[in-house]
Design a protein around this motif. Structure first.
Motif, PDB file in Angstrom:
ATOM      1  N   HIS A  56      15.599  12.247  96.532  1.00 28.95           N
ATOM      2  CA  HIS A  56      15.889  12.801  97.990  1.00 28.95           C
ATOM      3  C   HIS A  56      14.661  11.941  98.560  1.00 28.95           C
ATOM      4  CE1 HIS A  56      12.548  16.248  97.052  1.00 28.95           C
ATOM      5  NE2 HIS A  56      13.143  16.268  98.234  1.00 28.95           N
ATOM      6  N   GLU A  57      13.731  11.839  98.222  1.00 29.13           N
ATOM      7  CA  GLU A  57      12.349  10.865  98.798  1.00 29.13           C
ATOM      8  C   GLU A  57      12.624  10.007  99.456  1.00 29.13           C
ATOM      9  OE1 GLU A  57      10.415  13.167 100.252  1.00 29.13           O
ATOM     10  OE2 GLU A  57       9.760  14.811  99.254  1.00 29.13           O
ATOM     11  N   ASN A  58      13.625   9.813  98.961  1.00 28.72           N
ATOM     12  CA  ASN A  58      13.767   8.184  99.226  1.00 28.72           C
ATOM     13  C   ASN A  58      14.671   7.960 100.540  1.00 28.72           C
ATOM     14  OD1 ASN A  58      16.041   5.778  99.360  1.00 28.72           O
ATOM     15  ND2 ASN A  58      14.979   4.759  97.413  1.00 28.72           N
ATOM     16  N   TRP A  59      14.592   6.957 101.334  1.00 26.94           N
ATOM     17  CA  TRP A  59      14.881   6.922 102.943  1.00 26.94           C
ATOM     18  C   TRP A  59      16.122   7.512 102.928  1.00 26.94           C
ATOM     19  CZ3 TRP A  59      13.363   9.341 106.879  1.00 26.94           C
ATOM     20  CH2 TRP A  59      11.165   9.325 106.910  1.00 26.94           C
ATOM     21  N   PHE A  60      17.186   5.389 101.828  1.00 28.36           N
ATOM     22  CA  PHE A  60      17.971   5.841 101.916  1.00 28.36           C
ATOM     23  C   PHE A  60      19.084   7.129 101.469  1.00 28.36           C
ATOM     24  CE2 PHE A  60      21.544   4.747  99.666  1.00 28.36           C
ATOM     25  CZ  PHE A  60      22.566   3.728 100.301  1.00 28.36           C
ATOM     26  N   VAL A  61      18.741   7.679 100.437  1.00 24.44           N
ATOM     27  CA  VAL A  61      18.999   8.922 100.612  1.00 24.44           C
ATOM     28  C   VAL A  61      19.292  10.357 101.090  1.00 24.44           C
ATOM     29  CG1 VAL A  61      18.911  11.184  98.309  1.00 24.44           C
ATOM     30  CG2 VAL A  61      18.812   8.686  97.542  1.00 24.44           C
ATOM     31  N   LYS A  62      17.851  10.670 102.368  1.00 32.99           N
ATOM     32  CA  LYS A  62      17.362  11.035 103.617  1.00 32.99           C
ATOM     33  C   LYS A  62      18.646  10.810 104.133  1.00 32.99           C
ATOM     34  CE  LYS A  62      12.967  11.566 103.168  1.00 32.99           C
ATOM     35  NZ  LYS A  62      12.126  12.788 103.066  1.00 32.99           N
ATOM     36  N   VAL A  63      19.451   9.606 104.274  1.00 30.81           N
ATOM     37  CA  VAL A  63      20.652   9.541 105.134  1.00 30.81           C
ATOM     38  C   VAL A  63      21.555   9.729 104.965  1.00 30.81           C
ATOM     39  CG1 VAL A  63      21.891   7.915 106.857  1.00 30.81           C
ATOM     40  CG2 VAL A  63      19.279   7.713 106.980  1.00 30.81           C
ATOM     41  N   LEU A  64      22.255   9.661 103.506  1.00 30.62           N
ATOM     42  CA  LEU A  64      23.099  10.180 103.125  1.00 30.62           C
ATOM     43  C   LEU A  64      23.318  11.892 102.778  1.00 30.62           C
ATOM     44  CD1 LEU A  64      24.022   7.419 100.170  1.00 30.62           C
ATOM     45  CD2 LEU A  64      25.127   7.332 102.487  1.00 30.62           C
ATOM     46  N   ASP A  65      22.206  11.956 101.605  1.00 37.08           N
ATOM     47  CA  ASP A  65      21.556  13.804 102.512  1.00 37.08           C
ATOM     48  C   ASP A  65      22.796  14.734 103.143  1.00 37.08           C
ATOM     49  OD1 ASP A  65      21.370  15.428 100.812  1.00 37.08           O
ATOM     50  OD2 ASP A  65      18.802  15.428 101.136  1.00 37.08           O
TER      51      ASP A  65
END
Length: 600
Positions: A326-335
């Motif tokens: 969840h620290e990954n910026w791409f995952v942050k958006v999808l999160d």
């Protein structure tokens, strides 16, 4: 000669392993220096090649990846070698400490256990269980806080006879297992500093979770799938309104869950780290082929269903690894729309729900096996010590050749002792420095060892279960407003209460009531001792005041006078530290005062 040979064997084995480790360490240090040189050379070659290709053959710049890849491999191999070197040095220190214990150079080099010392405990301070040079420091080789706490608990209270016998069998099995102790020590390197058992068990058994968690486990994946499907519908059939509505619903729910998710994240990260450290120790315990009933049962207690605890922890670590994304910026958006963080938190919560009570059992089991391993190490390093025998009924304390385990074995003087339903009390008189206090500490500390499941410093020891209490090292309290005399009678009150315990009382009283006049001291001591004996207690009292020796005369058959004596040779006092029947006939207070130059 046989005992001397037994004593030499552990030291010889340790010295042999130390020599092998020294050879290994020297070899690894040479490799370390070689790696440093090769890495520098490879780095220089890579730099030159990159510059040369960039300037003259830019189309072939990809060839620069070859020395860069070699350099990366060198860093990986060097790191592996450095870990080996670190482990070798730790093992070197491990065996050096073992030799120090065998040679009685251990005081101040280990864990003192002072955090376990309760001033109100009926014998912990009096028998030197904790602190520099205490029994705990001699025994404790545990690498986890749970192991230290378990060992301390065993020293602070006696176990049932069957439990003691099972511990004895386990200790005998673990005593020769040097390789297992090596692996435990290396696996537990980060456990003592990193794992906090109380916090870990509190997290595992906590009721805090994302609520309603059962409903969320169904709703969140469903809404995430709907969002992905709405995007596809938007791209394929231009259903933009549906995609917008589903996105708004998911975004609203994400913000609704955010506070609770962030709260859970901090505890999960810390708990998973602690469990990961603990798993290394658990893995070594699980892989060990145990045979004694105690160890087999403890090992079985590490199972969770059909798998061992380390496997369960590995499953948790996989979930936490996905959660960390969840620290990954791409995952942050999808999160925001697929609930990445809440869904993996729910997966962790599902693990916690399944293993809530297992974590406590894993920690407690680790603590017990580490405590048994520490006693096994003590057994290995002191092969001349013997396991005591236990009688079901008492009171009974029969010792042959008993000495103080904290004294250097070459200097400790052994004595015999017998207390039972007939002879319940020894009144021990003697001059200063003759060994009275050391002897009653010797008796108490060996009984504590025996009832913890450890071998004792004696040729033979038989005893019944005993409740130990002592008044040897009583301190006054300026802050508490207590004089030494009042502190002492408060301890006597504690001892009197313990005489009502199920197991008979073993009392050890050193210079009882010395803070009052001779008449009150005699009456008070005799009355108190008579009361204890009437309740079936056995014990020892020491005294300088020969008037107290008459207590034994007033209790014919139940009490006897013994003493330690001294003699003057060439103007110097000599002590043999041997317990002898009768009342002492010599004093040395004035002679000692003269010996240091006081005007007497």
């Amino acid at each position: 000669m046989v005992e001397t040979q037994k004593k030499i064997e552990p030291a010889r084995e340790y010295a042999s392993r130390l020599q092998a480790l020294s050879v290994t360490e020297a070899h690894l240090r040479r490799q370390d220096r070689l790696f440093v040189g090769v890495k520098l050379a490879a780095g220089l070659v890579a730099l030159v090649l990159v510059v040369w290709l960039a300037k003259y053959h830019s189309s072939q710049i990809a060839y620069a990846l070859i020395p860069i890849a070699i350099l990366i491999l060198l860093f990986v191999w060097h790191e592996r070698l450095l870990r080996q070197l670190h482990c070798t040095r730790r093992l070197h220190a491990f065996y050096e400490k073992g030799i120090a214990r065998i040679e009685s150079r251990w005081a101040g080099t280990g864990q003192s256990g002072e955090q376990f010392l309760d001033p109100a405990h009926p014998y912990a301070r009096d028998l030197d269980l904790f602190g520099k040079g205490g029994l705990f420091e001699l025994l404790c080789t545990a690498r986890t806080r749970a192991g230290e706490a378990t060992l301390a608990a065993w020293l602070l209270s006696h176990a049932a006879i069957e439990e003691i016998r099972q511990r004895q069998q386990a200790v005998q099995e673990l005593a020769p297992q040097l390789d297992f102790r090596e692996r435990l020590m290396l696996a537990g390197e980060g456990v003592r500093s990193g794992v906090h058992p109380e916090a870990l068990m509190e997290w595992a058994e906590s009721k805090t979770r994302l609520e309603p968690h059962k409903l969320l486990r169904i709703v969140l994946p469903l809404l995430a799938a709907c969002w992905v499907a709405s995007l596809l519908a938007w791209l394929l059939w231009d259903w933009g309104l549906a995609a917008l509505l589903i996105s708004m619903v998911n975004l609203a729910l994400t913000y609704r869950l955010r506070a609770r998710a962030e709260s859970s994240l901090s505890t999960v990260d810390e708990a998973s780290h602690d469990l990961d450290l603990l798993a290394a120790v658990l893995k070594e315990i699980e892989a060990m082929p145990f045979h004694s009933p105690k160890l087999v049962n403890l090992q079985l207690g590490l199972r969770s269903g059909k798998s061992y605890s380390s496997h369960a922890i590995r499953r948790l670590n996989k979930r936490v690894t996905w959660l960390d994304a969840h620290e990954n910026w791409f995952v942050k958006v999808l999160d925001l729309f697929v609930f990445w963080t809440p869904q993996w938190l729910l997966a962790v919560e599902a693990w916690r729900e399944l293993h809530a009570h297992d974590v406590r059992r894993w920690i407690e089991t680790t603590g017990e096996i580490e405590a048994l391993t520490a006693l096994g190490c003590y057994r290995y390093e002191h092969p001349e010590d013997t396991f005591p025998e236990f009688a079901e009924t008492g009171p009974l304390l029969r010792a042959e050749g008993m000495a103080h385990p904290l004294l250097p074995r070459g200097k400790a003087v052994s004595n015999d002792l017998q207390l039972d339903v007939d002879l319940q009390l020894l009144v021990i008189s003697g001059p200063n420095m003759a060994g009275k206090s050391t002897f009653i500490r010797c008796v108490g500390i060996n009984v504590v060892l025996a009832q913890a499941g450890a071998p004792v410093c004696a040729r033979h020891l038989m005893l019944s279960p005993l409740t130990v209490a002592a008044s040897i090292c009583i301190l006054d309290s300026l802050q508490g407003g207590l004089s030494r005399f009042y502190a002492e009678i408060l301890r006597l009150k504690t001892i009197e209460a313990l005489s009502k315990a199920e197991a008979p009382l073993l009392f050890l009283l050193d210079e009882l009531l010395s803070g009052t006049n001779s008449h009150d001291r005699r009456v008070g001591t005799e009355s108190f001792v008579r009361h204890l004996l009437s309740r079936g207690a056995i014990g020892l009292i020491t005294t300088h005041d020969l008037a107290l020796a008459k207590i034994a005369e007033s209790l014919p058959g139940k009490a006897a006078n013994y003493h330690f004596s001294d003699e003057v040779e060439d103007g110097e006092l000599r002590f043999d530290y041997k317990l002898t029947p009768g009342v002492v006939q010599t004093t040395n207070a004035l002679e000692l005062m003269r010996s240091i130059g006081l005007p007497i």
